[in-house]
Write a protein that holds these residues in place. Structure first.
Motif, mmCIF file in Angstrom:
data_model
loop_
_atom_site.group_PDB
_atom_site.id
_atom_site.type_symbol
_atom_site.label_atom_id
_atom_site.label_comp_id
_atom_site.label_asym_id
_atom_site.label_seq_id
_atom_site.Cartn_x
_atom_site.Cartn_y
_atom_site.Cartn_z
ATOM 1 N N VAL A 76 0.842 -1.196 0.000
ATOM 2 C CA VAL A 76 0.000 0.000 0.000
ATOM 3 C C VAL A 76 0.881 1.252 0.000
ATOM 4 O O VAL A 76 1.606 1.507 0.966
ATOM 5 N N PRO A 77 0.858 2.040 -1.067
ATOM 6 C CA PRO A 77 1.763 3.196 -1.165
ATOM 7 C C PRO A 77 1.667 4.151 0.011
ATOM 8 O O PRO A 77 2.675 4.697 0.464
ATOM 9 N N GLU A 78 0.468 4.334 0.544
ATOM 10 C CA GLU A 78 0.281 5.281 1.639
ATOM 11 C C GLU A 78 0.742 4.738 2.992
ATOM 12 O O GLU A 78 0.720 5.462 3.993
ATOM 13 N N LYS A 79 1.144 3.465 3.020
ATOM 14 C CA LYS A 79 1.525 2.846 4.292
ATOM 15 C C LYS A 79 3.013 2.489 4.354
ATOM 16 O O LYS A 79 3.411 1.662 5.185
ATOM 17 N N CYS A 80 3.827 3.109 3.524
ATOM 18 C CA CYS A 80 5.251 2.759 3.492
ATOM 19 C C CYS A 80 5.924 3.003 4.839
ATOM 20 O O CYS A 80 6.744 2.188 5.298
ATOM 21 N N ASN A 81 5.608 4.103 5.485
ATOM 22 C CA ASN A 81 6.215 4.385 6.792
ATOM 23 C C ASN A 81 5.790 3.345 7.822
ATOM 24 O O ASN A 81 6.603 2.891 8.646
ATOM 25 N N GLN A 82 4.534 2.964 7.779
ATOM 26 C CA GLN A 82 4.031 1.946 8.705
ATOM 27 C C GLN A 82 4.716 0.610 8.447
ATOM 28 O O GLN A 82 5.050 -0.132 9.383
ATOM 29 N N PHE A 83 4.934 0.297 7.158
ATOM 30 C CA PHE A 83 5.634 -0.945 6.834
ATOM 31 C C PHE A 83 7.058 -0.927 7.382
ATOM 32 O O PHE A 83 7.536 -1.919 7.945
ATOM 33 N N ARG A 84 7.741 0.181 7.253
ATOM 34 C CA ARG A 84 9.124 0.268 7.739
ATOM 35 C C ARG A 84 9.183 0.133 9.256
ATOM 36 O O ARG A 84 10.114 -0.491 9.787
#
Length: 260
Positions: A76-84
């Motif tokens: 999900v592009p908008e969740k990159c920070n959450q993924f990291r």
């Protein structure tokens, strides 16, 4: 020789997660895997592994709302920070628990017009995960999941997995091959495993359909396990099924391999 792990997220659910380690050991397993271990502290898990002389083979990066019908994190592009942040959490656990592999679930795209953007994001995030796990000597794996159980899952076929591997061309990256999911998609699992065992970092299984133990569906596991054994695959094979009856009643398939 085949080496099996008990997936503690689906097996031994008759008891709390913290008690499933002892249950797995008593049932004859020497290794376990957990989908998402984060309800327990890494220290608590390490204590149980040491107490029962078990190896934790694999667990997943957190996938947020994926199992509740959402899109997950990794694509999900908008969740990159959450993924990291999820990867950082995984590293904290991995440093103590030392799994052989960590699984990154690709996730779903519920807006088909954004699929290419989601696939691009997933590959970028997968590379980020590789960079985080590789220094720890841990393989990164990803898996295809069937779209009957998880509509919109962005990686759902053998060919897609091979394509991601070829495009990223990272020696630390492998497929996690789930026999149940690929049988649900009509794939030829025996042929694929025989031809691509060197690209598979972990195998999981359940019978198809129904996701129960061997003998509850139409998959011939005597033949399947024989193919795996002859393929040259030397990794672990995770029992990731939903027992029909109690977990102990579901383990007849393990008896011929108990000495391994």
């Amino acid at each position: 020789m085949l080496n099996f792990t008990a997936n503690l997220s689906l097996l031994f659910t008759e008891v709390a997660l913290i008690d499933r380690f002892s249950a797995a050991k008593q049932a004859g397993f020497n290794a376990v895997e957990i989908q998402f271990p984060y309800e327990l502290s890494a220290a608590a898990i390490k204590g149980k592994l040491d107490e029962y002389d078990l190896k934790l083979v694999l667990f997943n990066v957190d996938a947020a709302d994926l199992l509740q019908g959402g899109e997950g994190l990794a694509c999900v592009p908008e969740k990159c920070n959450q993924f990291r942040l999820a990867v950082a959490q995984t590293v904290d656990y991995a440093e103590l628990l030392k799994p052989e592999a960590i699984n990154v679930l690709p996730g779903r795209c519920l807006d088909k017009s954004r699929l290419e953007h989601y696939l691009k994001t997933f590959k970028e995030n997968l590379c980020f995960a590789i960079e985080a796990f590789s220094p720890l000597g841990i393989k990164t794996v990803f898996e295809a999941v069937n779209t009957h159980d998880m509509p919109g899952f962005i990686v759902h076929s053998e060919s897609q997995m091979l394509s991601v591997l070829a495009e990223l061309n990272r020696p630390e990256l492998f497929m996690q091959y789930d026999i149940y999911h690929m049988q649900m998609m009509g794939e030829k699992s025996e042929k694929f495993i025989a031809e691509h065992a060197d690209k598979i970092g972990h195998i999981q299984f359940a019978d198809c359909p129904g996701r129960g133990q061997p003998g509850t569906g139409r998959t011939d596991f005597n033949r399947m396990f024989s193919v795996i054994e002859k393929s040259g695959y030397s990794g672990w094979i995770g029992a990731e099924y939903k027992p029909v009856g109690t977990t102990l009643e579901s383990l007849n398939w393990l008896t011929p391999y108990a000495s391994t």
